[in-house]
Every structure is written in structure tokens, then in C-alpha cells.
Design an enzyme around this catalytic site. Structure first.
Site, PDB file in Angstrom:
ATOM      1  N   GLU A 119      -6.055  11.679   2.111  1.00  0.00           N
ATOM      2  CA  GLU A 119      -5.985  11.218   0.723  1.00  0.00           C
ATOM      3  C   GLU A 119      -7.364  10.682   0.324  1.00  0.00           C
ATOM      4  O   GLU A 119      -7.947   9.924   1.087  1.00  0.00           O
ATOM      5  CB  GLU A 119      -4.949  10.116   0.547  1.00  0.00           C
ATOM      6  N   GLY A 258      -7.283   0.709   4.182  1.00  0.00           N
ATOM      7  CA  GLY A 258      -6.582  -0.236   5.047  1.00  0.00           C
ATOM      8  C   GLY A 258      -5.630   0.521   5.962  1.00  0.00           C
ATOM      9  O   GLY A 258      -5.537   0.255   7.152  1.00  0.00           O
ATOM     10  N   GLU A 295       3.045   0.862   3.792  1.00  0.00           N
ATOM     11  CA  GLU A 295       2.947   2.267   4.221  1.00  0.00           C
ATOM     12  C   GLU A 295       4.331   2.826   4.521  1.00  0.00           C
ATOM     13  O   GLU A 295       4.624   3.971   4.195  1.00  0.00           O
ATOM     14  CB  GLU A 295       2.030   2.400   5.449  1.00  0.00           C
ATOM     15  N   HIS A 298       6.145   3.695   1.333  1.00  0.00           N
ATOM     16  CA  HIS A 298       5.666   4.933   0.710  1.00  0.00           C
ATOM     17  C   HIS A 298       6.544   6.132   1.079  1.00  0.00           C
ATOM     18  O   HIS A 298       6.509   7.142   0.376  1.00  0.00           O
ATOM     19  CB  HIS A 298       4.236   5.230   1.166  1.00  0.00           C
TER      20      HIS A 298
HETATM   21  N1  BAL Z   1      -2.487   5.826  -0.126  1.00  0.00           N
HETATM   22  C1  BAL Z   1      -3.663   5.192   0.346  1.00  0.00           C
HETATM   23  C2  BAL Z   1      -3.395   3.986   1.159  1.00  0.00           C
HETATM   24  C3  BAL Z   1      -2.285   3.203   0.567  1.00  0.00           C
HETATM   25  O1  BAL Z   1      -2.321   2.789  -0.574  1.00  0.00           O
HETATM   26  O2  BAL Z   1      -1.270   3.041   1.200  1.00  0.00           O
HETATM   27 ZN    ZN Z   2      -0.318   2.680  -0.981  1.00  0.00          ZN
END
Ligand code: BAL
Ligand code: ZN
Length: 858
Positions: A119, A258, A295, A298
Site C-alpha cells: 500500500e 506503523g 490492523e 481492517h
Molecule cells: N493502511 C496503511 C496502514 C494502516 O493505516 O493501517
Molecule cells: Zn489503517
């Protein structure tokens, strides 16, 4: 370079049903063979155009027929094949050099291991592919490497593995969920693993594995525990269950972000994964907990439902930050968490919104999407979701989110589609709410009131205004939820919280039955990301500071009082009586037995110099620093004995525990030490030295070291040397040794920072070490960054240019401290601008830095 625009969005004219990748891993010459099953979905005759950068093309074939060079176009960014059938198999073979990849995007080496970061647009440096988030495909990945690369990992489930001749081995992974290329991940190398499992709400067992450097498995225990709590919480709070049989996390030392939410294989910056009491602070524990959760969350908000294009980045990031903030609030206490989140929002997002890099939560054009992983997209994006919940109420909010999951699962979608789910579920027209996504800038809200004692009626008038930002000279009013409650002059509740929705430019509400002159507590819980001014008398702030049942506003009242006192002094009109009164009120707040130590620690911290600089135009950092220093000194003198007493009382924890209550006690004792350093007489210095030398947890060691830097002299140098000697082989702890010196506001800090860039342990190639020193100095040390000679600015510009040569993403993140040049007194602003101009004119500049430097100078 030409910008990419939201208005130019077109769907990709092909579907990639399956993607088979085969990796022959070699550090400097990795072969990648990609087999794509392609089907036309757009107009006949459209060429197939694939992204690809820094790839050495070996071969390309369609349906088994090798193409010759005249059958395709190849440039630095694309492979284009004009004449393709409606359905076919494309096979490309490329060679790449992970060991030379210092940008840390795509496939690279860290600590002798292969790892990836795709990403936003890193996949195109691995193979030719439509590297855009709306092309979802099912991946199978075969990895082959020397057996010294012991673990071969990718997304999904392990299908096969085995030995090969010549000391090599292989593994085959299959991810049953269609995903965009940015969620692809691969890791190969020697790692230790900490394993556990989790039983989901439907009774499935999920294997959990955290991979770390050999010998470090015990340091992953907290992250693993946080993962299990996150999985449970997401089931309970949002009904979201994990979907694969395996969930893996890998820690790497060299990482631009991160952490990264790759499907089933999260990759983490080791600083956000590894923790033991001696090597991680409480702040690290908090961050690990929240980032592991972020994470993991997500998986539903980002992976199962992803973004149609990168303009929709907030769709996954704002929502996922909102989810991780809600999780942290449940783990650690709502008020304390809210205060910390708002402090971070003001420090980073309000500053961004107030400068030339201000942009909407959903931007409409960019040169490099890497530049938009900003506080605005993340933190303001989360505030928008929070306001949506406040406006709709928890039940309708949940119904809207459930509808979103149901309707868009498996899709790449837009913010419009997301908001439409909430409008439909709640039956409300949310069209004006959408402006929050499209309008940059922090609204200013003002509150005035009139109280009619005879009629026992209170009228409150709210009005709003947003200053122009770059490219948006005219602003429209936004729907702003303002939560308001009333207190009596004695601090008793007069009326409980109510949400007033300010929709136009102004609004007046009248409340009957208000029995006495009220103290108004407005914007409770920080119900909207705005700046609030009121016509309240200073005495009202003292009532709120002592008694507001809304703890956010109790803290906020203290900040408002302190801000006023510091800015008065900085403007040459010190209010010594007010400063004494403030110190006294702070002392009373500290005596409140019912208050949580973590909350008291937050009360003790004055508004930051960055926060204060946002409140004056133009800002004079030296005057702000001096005024704040003097208020700290006054408080330290006034409360010295009490601070010493609290420091003593907060000592004994018994065995270390990272839980919120224990961390709160440590936070309070370190806040005391921090303030005592502002009055460095012998007893205080002795207490601080004792605090540092007896520290068993890193939180205390860092608190002591930071305070000793403020004290200076021999105790400081002794402590710095001892700390370095003890931790020089622990990179994560050594990062903090660099960082604490970078943030030290003492005179001479700039010289120290310059010397540290020559230190044997400084490594600009490692983002953690680089940020610890350079970003720590530029963003967290305004007193020394804004040195009147301009040497601080020159240092930053030199560092940006040096790092841009190999890691543009990290370099670009450093532009913002210079970009705010218009907000400072001209003598400084001119020097800042000149350094920005020097950066912008440098030959060979990356698109990343060029875009931000250009916008900052426009
Ligand atoms: N998607 C990039 C890292 C984060 O925001 O979790
Ligand atoms: Zn994120």
C-alpha cells in the site's frame, strides 16, 4: 507531473479472476512469474495497460504464445498490450532486486529477511499488474527460496510446502478472498513464532501466529493478547467475525508505516509490536494495543470492503481509526482515551488544517497518494464517523454500519455508498453531512448566551465559520453536533447533556426552567472537531475545572485557563494573580481522591507549544516557550511539596502490569517528575536522579531521562551515557535515546542534534531511527527548531534532501514543519520559506517531496 483527479475515475476495463504468483527469491535477483486469468469487462478494443516500475521484463506471453517486443509498449511506468482477446491467460516474468530497494516499498530486505509493503502503490514494483484498489483478484502464491529463509509466508491458507534439491524449499499459499494488490504480502526468513488460537463466535478455531526476530518471542506476548481482545471486541461491538483459519503478524525493523493490514498476514513495524517492561514504555503498550486492533479491524473495514480508488482512503482509514479508538476507550477508560485522542488530533490535524497542506478528508486530486496518509484522512476521518454516531444515535448508527457490511461485502466502494447506508437505515437526509468529507479547514464555533433570571430562561446562540483554505476560498456551513450541559455556580448539575445540531451559519436554542445563572459546559466529549470560543467568564472555567461531570470538559477547562495565561504572558501582559489561582486550582484537582491517576497526569500537562502556536497569528515560538516555561516553574514552586508527596505515593506497583490502572499511576508519577524539573533545586534534582536510577520500567527511565535533560549539567550527561551503555544493542530503546535528546528544549539542543547525526548509531536508512531524531526535533521541539538563526530549518531541509534520494515517502513526511511558514512571525517565516524553496529547487527531487513543497509554497 500531472495530478490524478477523482473526476477522472474510470473502471478498469478487465477483470483479473485469478492471480498466480511464483517467486524465486534471491536477495539481489528475484524472479517473479505472474499468471493472470484476464476477462474483458469494458469496451471492445481497449488495450490492456498494466502498472510496472523498476521491473526488468524477461518475458510476456498470452495463452502460451510469447510476445515479441513489437507486440507491446513498455515504459518506466507501464506495460501496454494493444491487441488482446476478450478472455485470456497472461504470463509475465520479471526480475527485481530487493536488496537494492531502500524506498521500503514493494519487496525489500530488512534484517536479512524478505518482506513487502504494497500500500498504496508498491505492488507495481513486484510485477506487472493493474495496481489499483478496485481490481480484486483471488491469489495463489508459490514461494521458493534457499532453506536458510526458514519461514515462507503469504496471505491466506498454507496449501503445500516441501523440500527441493540444492538446499531450497517452497510453500504455496491460497487466499480465498478476492483482494486488491495493495493487500498482498510476502515474508521469508528466519523468525521465531509465538502461537495461540482463538475460537470465534460461531465456534471456529483460528490459529494465531506472531513472527519476530529470533529470541524475541516473549516480547510478542502483549501483542498477541491485544489481538485476541480485538477479535473478541469486534464480535461483541460490531458483530464482525474473522474469516480465515489463520491470522499471522510479522514484526520488521525497517518499515515506513506503523503497520499494514495485508489479508491474514499483517506486517508491523517492530516498534509497534514488541514490548517488555524494560524495553517499552506505557505509551508503547497503548500504541501496540491500538495498532494491533486497528490492523485487525481492517479485515472488515478495508479488506472485505475496500476502496474504489485512493481518493476514498478515509473510507477505510477514518472508519478503522474510529473503531480502534472505541476499542481503546473500552480497554482504558473513555475520558482518558478521548483526551489523548483529542490532544493528538489538535497537535497533528488542526496544525495541518491551519496550513497550506490543508486538504479535505476526501481529496479530489494528488500527485502521490503516499502524501495523503495524513492526520486529516485518519484522525479527522474518525471524527466524522464519531459525529455521525452522535447525530444518529448508537442504534441507527449500528443499523447503518450493518447495512454497509451486508450490502458492500466483497466490493471496492465509495464514501457516497457508505453514507447512503446510514441515510437509508436512519431515514435521515445526510446530504449536508457529506460536506465534512469535501471541505478542508477546522470550523470555528462561537457560543454566546443570555440568561433571563425572572423567566428562568436561557438562550444559547451558536454560530460557525471556516476560514478559507488553499483552493477553497468559500466555505459552506457544516452540520456540527454540539453537546451541551449546564452546571450551577456551585458545580452541581443543572441540566444533563443534550446534543444541539448547528446546521446553518447560526442557531439559537432556548431552554426553559433553568433555575439559576448557569455555567455552560459546551462541546462535551469534544463532540465535533472544531475550535470553540464562548462568552463565558473566566470564573466559569474554574467551576468546570473543579466539577464538570464530563471529564473531557473538566480537562478542557484547565487547558483553556492555562492557554489564556500563557498567551497573555507571551503577549507581554502576564496575569500573575491568575497564574497563582490556576496553580492553586490544579493543586485542588490533584487532591481529588476519586479522580483516576491517569486523568490527573493529563491535568498536569500544560497545552503544548504547538497547540499554543495555533492560537496566535503570527506565532512567536520563543515567546510562547518562555511564557509556558514560567507557568510551569510557578506551578512547580507552588505545588512542589504536593508533587513530591504524590510522586512518593505513586511508587510501589509490585510486579509490573501494563494495565490501564498501573499505567495511570506511572503516568502520574512521571508527570510530577516532569514538573519538578521546572524548579531544579537540589532536592528536586535528587528526586529526579533517584527516579531515573531506580527505574525498572522504561516509562520511568524515560520520564527521568527527559526531566534530567531539562535540568542539564552533569546529572544529565551521566544519565545519557549510562542509558546508552545499557541499551546500545536494543534498537527500539536506542531510538528513544535519540528521540528524547531531539525533543529537549534546552539551549544547546540543536548542537546536540547536529552532533547526533554523526553518531555511530545514527542510521538515516532506518525510518524509526531517522524519525526519532529528525522528526522528533522538527515536530516536537518548537523552541529549538525555530532557532532565530534558521539553523534548525537548514538542518531539516538538508535531511529531507538526503533521505529523498532513497526513501521519498519518509522524506516527504518532514515537509510539514517547514510548510507552516506563514503562521510564524516574518523573521522566522521568511527563513522557513527560503529552506522550502531550496528543497523544491533541488535536482532529481521525488514526486512526493515536490508535491508537498510545491503546495506549501503556493
Ligand atoms: N493502511 C496503511 C496502514 C494502516 O493505516 O493501517
Ligand atoms: Zn489503517
Amino acid at each position: 507531473p500531472q495530478p490524478i483527479r477523482l473526476s477522472d475515475y474510470r473502471p478498469f476495463p478487465f477483470e483479473i479472476e485469478t492471480t498466480h504468483l511464483s517467486f524465486q527469491l534471491e536477495p539481489s535477483a528475484t524472479r517473479v512469474t505472474a499468471t493472470l486469468k484476464v476477462k474483458r469487462t469494458g469496451a471492445a478494443g481497449e488495450p490492456l495497460s498494466l502498472n510496472g516500475e523498476r521491473l526488468k521484463l524477461i518475458s510476456v506471453a498470452i495463452d502460451g504464445q510469447a510476445l515479441s517486443a513489437n507486440q507491446y509498449d513498455l515504459d518506466d511506468e507501464r506495460l501496454t498490450i494493444d491487441d488482446v482477446p476478450d478472455a485470456f491467460e497472461l504470463v509475465t516474468q520479471v526480475e527485481i532486486d530487493p536488496s537494492a530497494n531502500k524506498a521500503l516499498m514493494g519487496l525489500y530486505m530488512s534484517g536479512g529477511r524478505f518482506c513487502t509493503q504494497c500500500e498504496a502503490e508498491g505492488f507495481r514494483t513486484i510485477t506487472f499488474f493493474p495496481d489499483r484498489p478496485d481490481v480484486l483478484s483471488r491469489y495463489t502464491v508459490r514461494i521458493e527460496a534457499d532453506a536458510a529463509f526458514e519461514h515462507l509466508l503469504s496471505n491466506g491458507n498454507l496449501m503445500d510446502s516441501g523440500e527441493l534439491p540444492d538446499g531450497r524449499h517452497f510453500a504455496v499459499w491460497n487466499d480465498p478472498f478476492p483482494k486488491p494488490a495493495y493487500l498482498f504480502a510476502l515474508v521469508a526468513g528466519r523468525l521465531d513464532v509465538l502461537a495461540d488460537d482463538f475460537t470465534t463466535m460461531s465456534g471456529r478455531t483460528v490459529a494465531l501466529k506472531v513472527f519476530v526476530d529470533p529470541g524475541q518471542a516473549s516480547r510478542a506476548a502483549y501483542a498477541l493478547d491485544a489481538l485476541k481482545r480485538s477479535m473478541k471486541w469486534d464480535e461483541e461491538a460490531f458483530g464482525r467475525e474473522y474469516d480465515l483459519d489463520l491470522f499471522m503478524i510479522v514484526a520488521v525493523r525497517d518499515f515506513n508505516f506503523g503497520a499494514m493490514e495485508n489479508k491474514g498476514l499483517n506486517i508491523f513495524n517492530s516498534s509497534l509490536l514488541l514490548a517488555e517492561p524494560e524495553t517499552a514504555t506505557d505509551f508503547d503498550y497503548e500504541r501496540i494495543e491500538s495498532v494491533v486492533a486497528h490492523e485487525y479491524f481492517h479485515n472488515w473495514t478495508g479488506n472485505r470492503i475496500t476502496c474504489r480508488d485512493w481518493f476514498q482512503l478515509c473510507l477505510k482509514e477514518g472508519l478503522t481509526v474510529f473503531r480502534d479508538q472505541s476499542f481503546s476507550a473500552d480497554m482504558r477508560g473513555e475520558a482518558v482515551q478521548r483526551i489523548k485522542d483529542v490532544k493528538a488530533l489538535r497537535a497533528r490535524q488542526f496544525a495541518e488544517d491551519a496550513g497550506p497542506l490543508a486538504h479535505p478528508v476526501r481529496p479530489s486530486s494528488y500527485l502521490k497518494i503516499d502524501n495523503f496518509y495524513t492526520a486529516t484522512i485518519y484522525e479527522k476521518g474518525a471524527e466524522i464517523i464519531r459525529m455521525l454516531k452522535t447525530i444518529l444515535g448508537a442504534q441507527a448508527f449500528r443499523a447503518g454500519l450493518d447495512l454497509y457490511f451486508e450490502r458492500h461485502d466483497g466490493e471496492a466502494t465509495t464514501v457516497e455508498a457508505f453514507i447512503a447506508c446510514f441515510a437509508e437505515a436512519s431515514g435521515r437526509d445526510l446530504s449536508s453531512f457529506f460536506s465534512w468529507y469535501e471541505q478542508a479547514g477546522t470550523p470555528s464555533v462561537s457560543l454566546t448566551h443570555a440568561y433571563d433570571a425572572a423567566a428562568q430562561a436561557l438562550s444559547i446562540t451558536l454560530s460557525q465559520k471556516t476560514a478559507p483554505t488553499s483552493g477553497q476560498p468559500v466555505k459552506t456551513p457544516l452540520p456540527i453536533p454540539v453537546t451541551i450541559g449546564l452546571l450551577s455556580q456551585d458545580g452541581e448539575p443543572l441540566r444533563y447533556s443534550e446534543v444541539v445540531l448547528l446546521e446553518g451559519e447560526s442557531l439559537t436554542v432556548c431552554w426553559e426552567g433553568v433555575a439559576e445563572t448557569p455555567v455552560i459546559s459546551a462541546l462535551r466529549g469534544f463532540s465535533a472537531p472544531v475550535t470553540l470560543t464562548t462568552d463565558a467568564r473566566p470564573a466559569d472555567a474554574y467551576v468546570l475545572f473543579a466539577a464538570d461531570p464530563d471529564l473531557f470538559n473538566r480537562w478542557e477547562a484547565g487547558q483553556t485557563l492555562a492557554r489564556g495565561l500563557i498567551l497573555s504572558r507571551a503577549a507581554g501582559a502576564p496575569d500573575e494573580v491568575g497564574e497563582e489561582r490556576y496553580a492553586q486550582a490544579l493543586g485542588q484537582a490533584l487532591d481529588d481522591e476519586a479522580a483516576d491517576p491517569a486523568f490527573k497526569a493529563l491535568l498536569l500537562a500544560l497545552p503544548s507549544e504547538g497547540d499554543l502556536a495555533l492560537a496566535v497569528d503570527p506565532a512567536d515560538p520563543a515567546a510562547i516557550h518562555e511564557a509556558r516555561r514560567l507557568l510551569r516553574a510557578r506551578i512547580a514552586v507552588h505545588l512542589g511539596e504536593q508533587l513530591g508527596r504524590i510522586h512518593g505515593a505513586m511508587q510501589s506497583d509490585g510486579e509490573f502490569s501494563p494495565d490501564a490502572a498501573s499505567a495511570g499511576r506511572r503516568a502520574l508519577r512521571n508527570a510530577c517528575v516532569d514538573l519538578l524539573a521546572a524548579d531544579p533545586h537540589a532536592d528536586n534534582v535528587q528526586r529526579i536522579v533517584g527516579h531515573f536510577e531506580s527505574a525498572s520500567a522504561l516509562t520511568d527511565a524515560m520520564g527521568g531521562l527527559s526531566a534530567l535533560l531539562a535540568v542539564g549539567g552533569e546529572p544529565c550527561e551521566t544519565a545519557l551515557a549510562a542509558f546508552h551503555a545499557k541499551w546500545r544493542h536494543e534498537p527500539l530503546v536506542l531510538d528513544k535515546w535519540f528521540s528524547v535528546q531531539a525533543r529537549d528544549p534546552s539551549e544547546g539542543a540543536l548542537k546536540r542534534v547536529l552532533a547526533l547525526t554523526e553518531h555511530a548509531d545514527f542510521d538515516a536508512g532506518n525510518p524509526n531511527r531517522f524519525r526519532a531524531l529528525v522528526q522528533g526535533f522538527a515536530s516536537a521541539n518548537p523552541a529549538r527548531f525555530h532557532d532565530p538563526s534558521g539553523a534548525g530549518y537548514r538542518f531539516l531541509a538538508d535531511q529531507i534532501l538526503a533521505v529523498d534520494g532513497f526513501n521519498p515517502m519518509t522524506a516527504a513526511r518532514l515537509v510539514e514543519p517547514l510548510g507552516s511558514w506563514r503562521r510564524y512571525v516574518p523573521a522566522l517565516g521568511d527563513l522557513m520559506r527560503r529552506e522550502l524553496e531550496r528543497v523544491k529547487a533541488a535536482p532529481g527531487l521525488s514526486k512526493n517531496v515536490l508535491e508537498l513543497a510545491g503546495r506549501a509554497l503556493d
